[in-house]
Design a protein around this motif. Structure first.
Motif, PDB file in Angstrom:
ATOM      1  N   TYR A  41       0.834  -1.211   0.000  1.00 45.25           N
ATOM      2  CA  TYR A  41       0.000   0.000   0.000  1.00 45.25           C
ATOM      3  C   TYR A  41       0.865   1.256   0.000  1.00 45.25           C
ATOM      4  N   LEU A  42       1.845   1.301   0.882  1.00 43.84           N
ATOM      5  CA  LEU A  42       2.693   2.489   0.980  1.00 43.84           C
ATOM      6  C   LEU A  42       3.575   2.661  -0.250  1.00 43.84           C
ATOM      7  N   GLN A  43       4.074   1.558  -0.773  1.00 41.07           N
ATOM      8  CA  GLN A  43       4.871   1.648  -1.994  1.00 41.07           C
ATOM      9  C   GLN A  43       4.030   2.183  -3.157  1.00 41.07           C
ATOM     10  N   ALA A  44       2.786   1.770  -3.230  1.00 37.49           N
ATOM     11  CA  ALA A  44       1.893   2.282  -4.271  1.00 37.49           C
ATOM     12  C   ALA A  44       1.639   3.772  -4.097  1.00 37.49           C
ATOM     13  N   ARG A  45       1.779   4.250  -2.871  1.00 39.05           N
ATOM     14  CA  ARG A  45       1.593   5.671  -2.575  1.00 39.05           C
ATOM     15  C   ARG A  45       2.887   6.460  -2.787  1.00 39.05           C
ATOM     16  N   GLY A  46       3.940   5.781  -3.221  1.00 36.98           N
ATOM     17  CA  GLY A  46       5.177   6.469  -3.559  1.00 36.98           C
ATOM     18  C   GLY A  46       6.229   6.505  -2.477  1.00 36.98           C
ATOM     19  N   TYR A  47       6.062   5.719  -1.417  1.00 34.72           N
ATOM     20  CA  TYR A  47       7.038   5.714  -0.329  1.00 34.72           C
ATOM     21  C   TYR A  47       8.095   4.636  -0.550  1.00 34.72           C
ATOM     22  N   ARG A  48       9.343   4.962  -0.228  1.00 36.04           N
ATOM     23  CA  ARG A  48      10.425   3.983  -0.168  1.00 36.04           C
ATOM     24  C   ARG A  48      10.476   3.441   1.251  1.00 36.04           C
TER      25      ARG A  48
END
Length: 199
Positions: A41-48
């Motif tokens: 979910y967070l990776q899809a939101r652009g977080y590393r």
């Protein structure tokens, strides 16, 4: 206890010595996510994301993501955007079929910044974990006890400007700030407001 405003990073000083400063960051947004699908979910939101628990990564916008366990993440706001991005993550979250659960942290966790060359010496008075730079590198996360309170400590500083972020139970804010100031006294430590940092 005086209500404090926040700065996330200290501007480099023209002198080699960085004084011991305490800044309250509690008005900046922070939020957690936990679950088997939280990473995706967070990776899809652009977080590393950090590779392992007890690590943190600085994001391109100046915010940080701390990994507290295999499936739990803590997002800490950037001062550059006054926390808009992190606040929006909490506001937009909805429960769906994903195993990704919101953990509100704004009201549960206070957040302070300890900065200066004597950071590790101050913390050594209150904490059994070695937080010296050689043992606690940039991006390291410790979940431990400080002044008999459970805390999360994140190293977000540098060799030039040591900075620790400390999150703890918000109900203990006055007690914890007092304990920190007492430990800082030997080093001439003081509270600093955001206006002082930016002057």
């Amino acid at each position: 206890m005086t209500s404090l405003k926040a700065e996330v990073f200290l501007a480099p000083s023209p002198t080699p010595f960085q004084p011991c400063l305490l800044t309250d960051l509690s008005e900046l947004p922070r939020v957690g996510f936990r679950g088997a699908d939280s990473a995706a979910y967070l990776q899809a939101r652009g977080y590393r994301l950090p590779e392992r628990p007890n690590q943190a990564l600085r994001q391109g916008d100046g915010s940080w993501v701390a990994r507290l366990s295999q499936t739990e993440y803590l997002l800490l706001a950037s001062f550059a955007d006054r926390g808009v991005r992190v606040a929006s993550e909490e506001a937009r979250w909805v429960q769906d079929e994903q195993r990704n659960y919101l953990l509100p942290r704004q009201d549960s966790h206070a957040w302070v910044q300890l900065s200066g060359d004597e950071c590790s010496a101050v913390m050594a008075k209150l904490c059994g974990v070695d937080l010296r730079a050689q043992a606690f590198a940039l991006g390291a996360v410790a979940q431990t006890s400080v002044a008999r309170i459970n805390v999360i400590v994140v190293n977000v500083g540098s060799a030039e400007v040591p900075v620790l972020w400390i999150l703890f139970d918000r109900a203990s804010r006055e007690y914890f700030s007092g304990a920190m100031l007492d430990a800082m006294g030997e080093f001439g430590g003081r509270i600093v407001e955001v206006d002082d940092l930016m002057a």
